[in-house]
Write a protein that holds these residues in place. Structure first.
Motif, mmCIF file in Angstrom:
data_model
loop_
_atom_site.group_PDB
_atom_site.id
_atom_site.type_symbol
_atom_site.label_atom_id
_atom_site.label_comp_id
_atom_site.label_asym_id
_atom_site.label_seq_id
_atom_site.Cartn_x
_atom_site.Cartn_y
_atom_site.Cartn_z
ATOM 1 N N GLY A 19 0.784 -1.221 0.000
ATOM 2 C CA GLY A 19 0.000 0.000 0.000
ATOM 3 C C GLY A 19 0.816 1.271 0.000
ATOM 4 O O GLY A 19 0.283 2.355 -0.272
ATOM 5 N N GLY A 20 2.099 1.172 0.280
ATOM 6 C CA GLY A 20 2.947 2.354 0.308
ATOM 7 C C GLY A 20 3.666 2.626 -0.996
ATOM 8 O O GLY A 20 4.456 3.573 -1.087
ATOM 9 N N HIS A 21 3.434 1.812 -2.032
ATOM 10 C CA HIS A 21 4.100 1.987 -3.314
ATOM 11 C C HIS A 21 3.064 2.023 -4.434
ATOM 12 O O HIS A 21 2.064 1.309 -4.379
ATOM 13 N N SER A 22 3.341 2.835 -5.439
ATOM 14 C CA SER A 22 2.381 2.997 -6.535
ATOM 15 C C SER A 22 2.865 2.405 -7.852
ATOM 16 O O SER A 22 2.101 2.347 -8.817
ATOM 17 N N ILE A 23 4.121 1.965 -7.927
ATOM 18 C CA ILE A 23 4.664 1.414 -9.167
ATOM 19 C C ILE A 23 4.068 0.036 -9.432
ATOM 20 O O ILE A 23 4.102 -0.848 -8.581
ATOM 21 N N LYS A 24 3.506 -0.135 -10.626
ATOM 22 C CA LYS A 24 2.947 -1.433 -10.995
ATOM 23 C C LYS A 24 4.062 -2.468 -11.121
ATOM 24 O O LYS A 24 5.153 -2.167 -11.619
ATOM 25 N N LEU A 25 3.803 -3.678 -10.676
ATOM 26 C CA LEU A 25 4.809 -4.732 -10.674
ATOM 27 C C LEU A 25 5.018 -5.330 -12.054
ATOM 28 O O LEU A 25 4.089 -5.404 -12.868
ATOM 29 N N SER A 26 6.236 -5.764 -12.303
ATOM 30 C CA SER A 26 6.547 -6.594 -13.465
ATOM 31 C C SER A 26 6.627 -8.042 -12.980
ATOM 32 O O SER A 26 6.340 -8.331 -11.812
ATOM 33 N N SER A 27 7.046 -8.950 -13.845
ATOM 34 C CA SER A 27 7.193 -10.339 -13.398
ATOM 35 C C SER A 27 8.233 -10.444 -12.288
ATOM 36 O O SER A 27 8.106 -11.260 -11.367
ATOM 37 N N CYS A 28 9.244 -9.585 -12.349
ATOM 38 C CA CYS A 28 10.269 -9.577 -11.308
ATOM 39 C C CYS A 28 9.671 -9.151 -9.968
ATOM 40 O O CYS A 28 9.899 -9.793 -8.940
ATOM 41 N N GLY A 29 8.919 -8.052 -9.975
ATOM 42 C CA GLY A 29 8.292 -7.577 -8.749
ATOM 43 C C GLY A 29 7.312 -8.586 -8.173
ATOM 44 O O GLY A 29 7.218 -8.746 -6.950
ATOM 45 N N LEU A 30 6.587 -9.274 -9.046
ATOM 46 C CA LEU A 30 5.653 -10.299 -8.569
ATOM 47 C C LEU A 30 6.404 -11.450 -7.897
ATOM 48 O O LEU A 30 6.031 -11.898 -6.806
ATOM 49 N N ALA A 31 7.445 -11.930 -8.544
ATOM 50 C CA ALA A 31 8.231 -13.016 -7.953
ATOM 51 C C ALA A 31 8.821 -12.578 -6.615
ATOM 52 O O ALA A 31 8.804 -13.327 -5.630
ATOM 53 N N TYR A 32 9.318 -11.329 -6.589
ATOM 54 C CA TYR A 32 9.960 -10.851 -5.361
ATOM 55 C C TYR A 32 8.937 -10.611 -4.257
ATOM 56 O O TYR A 32 9.195 -10.919 -3.088
ATOM 57 N N MET A 74 10.694 0.470 -15.186
ATOM 58 C CA MET A 74 11.175 0.531 -16.565
ATOM 59 C C MET A 74 10.444 -0.465 -17.457
ATOM 60 O O MET A 74 10.144 -0.166 -18.613
ATOM 61 N N ASP A 75 10.133 -1.646 -16.922
ATOM 62 C CA ASP A 75 9.435 -2.633 -17.742
ATOM 63 C C ASP A 75 8.008 -2.201 -18.045
ATOM 64 O O ASP A 75 7.449 -2.568 -19.077
ATOM 65 N N ASN A 76 7.424 -1.404 -17.154
ATOM 66 C CA ASN A 76 6.057 -0.918 -17.350
ATOM 67 C C ASN A 76 6.012 0.468 -17.986
ATOM 68 O O ASN A 76 4.940 1.067 -18.097
ATOM 69 N N GLY A 77 7.181 0.997 -18.392
ATOM 70 C CA GLY A 77 7.211 2.279 -19.091
ATOM 71 C C GLY A 77 6.902 3.467 -18.221
ATOM 72 O O GLY A 77 6.290 4.447 -18.687
ATOM 73 N N ILE A 78 7.328 3.419 -16.950
ATOM 74 C CA ILE A 78 7.068 4.522 -16.013
ATOM 75 C C ILE A 78 8.331 5.355 -15.880
ATOM 76 O O ILE A 78 9.374 4.857 -15.453
ATOM 77 N N SER A 79 8.254 6.634 -16.238
ATOM 78 C CA SER A 79 9.420 7.511 -16.229
ATOM 79 C C SER A 79 9.767 7.964 -14.821
ATOM 80 O O SER A 79 8.903 8.010 -13.934
ATOM 81 N N GLN A 80 11.031 8.331 -14.628
ATOM 82 C CA GLN A 80 11.476 8.876 -13.350
ATOM 83 C C GLN A 80 11.001 10.310 -13.163
ATOM 84 O O GLN A 80 10.928 10.790 -12.041
ATOM 85 N N TYR A 81 10.709 11.002 -14.251
ATOM 86 C CA TYR A 81 10.404 12.425 -14.194
ATOM 87 C C TYR A 81 9.252 12.715 -15.164
ATOM 88 O O TYR A 81 8.988 11.950 -16.099
#
Length: 406
Positions: free
Chosen positions: A149-162, A203-210
């Motif tokens: 709940g404290g993060h807004s970045i959508k997960l990739s397959s890596c984030g899901l596994a982790y 980066m895998d979901n195309g979310i920019s840093q800025y």
């Protein structure tokens, strides 16, 4: 298709995360340094067998070559064919150290639905997210999973596994370095996500840093994602299938090394530093009446540690400078405004910047002053008293300017 588990079993809310931070950082103790060493009880990536196939017929032919006497199929770990990316490569490393992907099985790169259905674990392909079925794709239109709940970045397959197996991964690796403390495991689990996995997800979901309207002053093309991308065969290199598999092995090595160094840094370097920084933070008013100077008895990493302590102590006086011994001298360093920022809450006196030795002593009037960086973020002197004086004079100048404005 998304078959979600109950979210509360895998995530913590933002409020719970805040409580975790306040309670967690309070009880850290400095541990003896554990040097980095490659885990010895886990298989090397060269032991994995990787195939790229387009259909079941090709898979059967390949299996007949490698397992001519087999009476049953090996476990299949399925990812997509074609160009590989950092997320499924790092997911393979996460699953490897969670002991869910084994050299006794077979990594199959394909997009064939019938082969995908046979996978023991399927990630980054297949159009399904289901923990129970060990399906970890994130490309579906309605997929919106985040780490907690404290993060807004959508997960990739890596984030899901982790997210689902990362604690096991961290625990297994840290045990190789003699680290078993549950608080440390939990700390490393969260920090490795924030400092490594989250960027891969973004980066895998195309979310920019800025924001897109901002034109960056420079670009970084040596990040982990770009290094993995370079392992893919060039468009004009030929022999794509063989070179892609060879490149995938190389990418595994790159990701594994980064993953292990990140865990070692967090567990064996940054985590023990909390005890040193916390003591300095508690004693800061005894060290200096303003509470704006933090003295470290031992030089150590202090940025994220100080931020965590200040977040927990929301009403406390903000620290402007950190002082510590540096080689045979002492240093005074400005505290960054934000994590990763080069902008400090307060830079050292502008007249001193870029000066050193006798010239700095003459301009500052401070005997023993040795050096001030051109940006003013750090200064060095021969005594603790002098670096403290450098901070005091800088703060006094700032206060005088604010008084003139008001």
């Amino acid at each position: 298709m998304i078959r979600r588990p109950p979210r509360s079993t895998h995530c913590i809310s933002s409020a719970a995360s805040d409580v975790y931070k306040r309670q967690h950082y309070k009880f850290m103790e400095a541990k003896e340094y554990q040097p980095f060493a490659w885990p010895k009880n886990f298989p090397a990536n060269k032991d994995f067998r990787i195939l790229t196939v387009n259909n079941e017929k090709e898979l059967s032919e390949e299996l007949a070559k490698y397992y001519p006497d087999a009476t049953s199929l090996p476990d299949l770990y399925v990812i997509h064919s074609g160009t590989f990316h950092c997320d499924e490569v790092m997911a393979t490393i996460v699953l490897k150290y969670a002991k869910l992907v084994s050299p006794s099985g077979l990594i199959v790169r394909t997009r064939d639905e019938q082969i995908i259905k046979k996978g023991k674990i399927v990630y980054d392909v297949g159009g399904v997210f289901s923990v129970e079925e060990r399906r970890f794709d994130h490309h579906m239109k309605d997929f919106k999973e985040t780490f907690d709940g404290g993060h807004s970045i959508k997960l990739s397959s890596c984030g899901l596994a982790y997210r689902h197996f990362g604690r096991h991964t961290v625990k297994n690796v840290l045990a190789e370095w003699g680290v078993s403390e549950e608080k440390c495991v939990e700390y490393v689990y969260h920090k490795v996500y924030e400092d490594l996995i989250m960027a891969i997800d973004a980066m895998d979901n195309g979310i920019s840093q800025y924001p897109p309207e901002n034109d960056p002053k420079y670009r970084i093309n040596t990040h982990l994602g770009s290094r993995v991308a370079r392992c893919n065969p060039a468009w004009n290199s030929g022999n794509e299938k063989e070179k892609t598999i060879a490149g995938f092995y190389h990418a595994l090595q790159i990701c594994e090394e980064e993953f292990l160094w990140q865990m070692h840094s967090q567990a064996c370097i940054l985590y023990p530093a909390f005890a040193v920084v916390e003591k300095g933070y508690k004693d800061r008013f005894a060290f200096h009446s303003s509470g704006q100077l933090l003295h470290l008895q031992t030089a150590c990493p202090w940025g994220q540690q100080l931020r965590a302590l200040e977040e927990a102590d929301k009403e406390g006086t903000k620290v402007l400078f950190v002082v510590y011994s540096k080689d045979a001298e002492f240093a005074v360093q400005g505290v960054p405004e934000k994590p990763g920022s080069f902008a400090c809450r307060l830079f050292l006196n502008e007249k001193w910047r870029g000066l050193r030795g006798d010239e700095l002593v003459k301009v500052s009037g401070l005997p023993g002053a040795s050096f001030v960086h051109a940006s003013g973020f750090i200064g060095v002197a021969k005594s603790l008293e002098t670096v403290v004086k450098m901070a005091e004079l800088t703060i006094a100048e700032k206060n005088a300017k604010m008084a003139d404005v008001s």
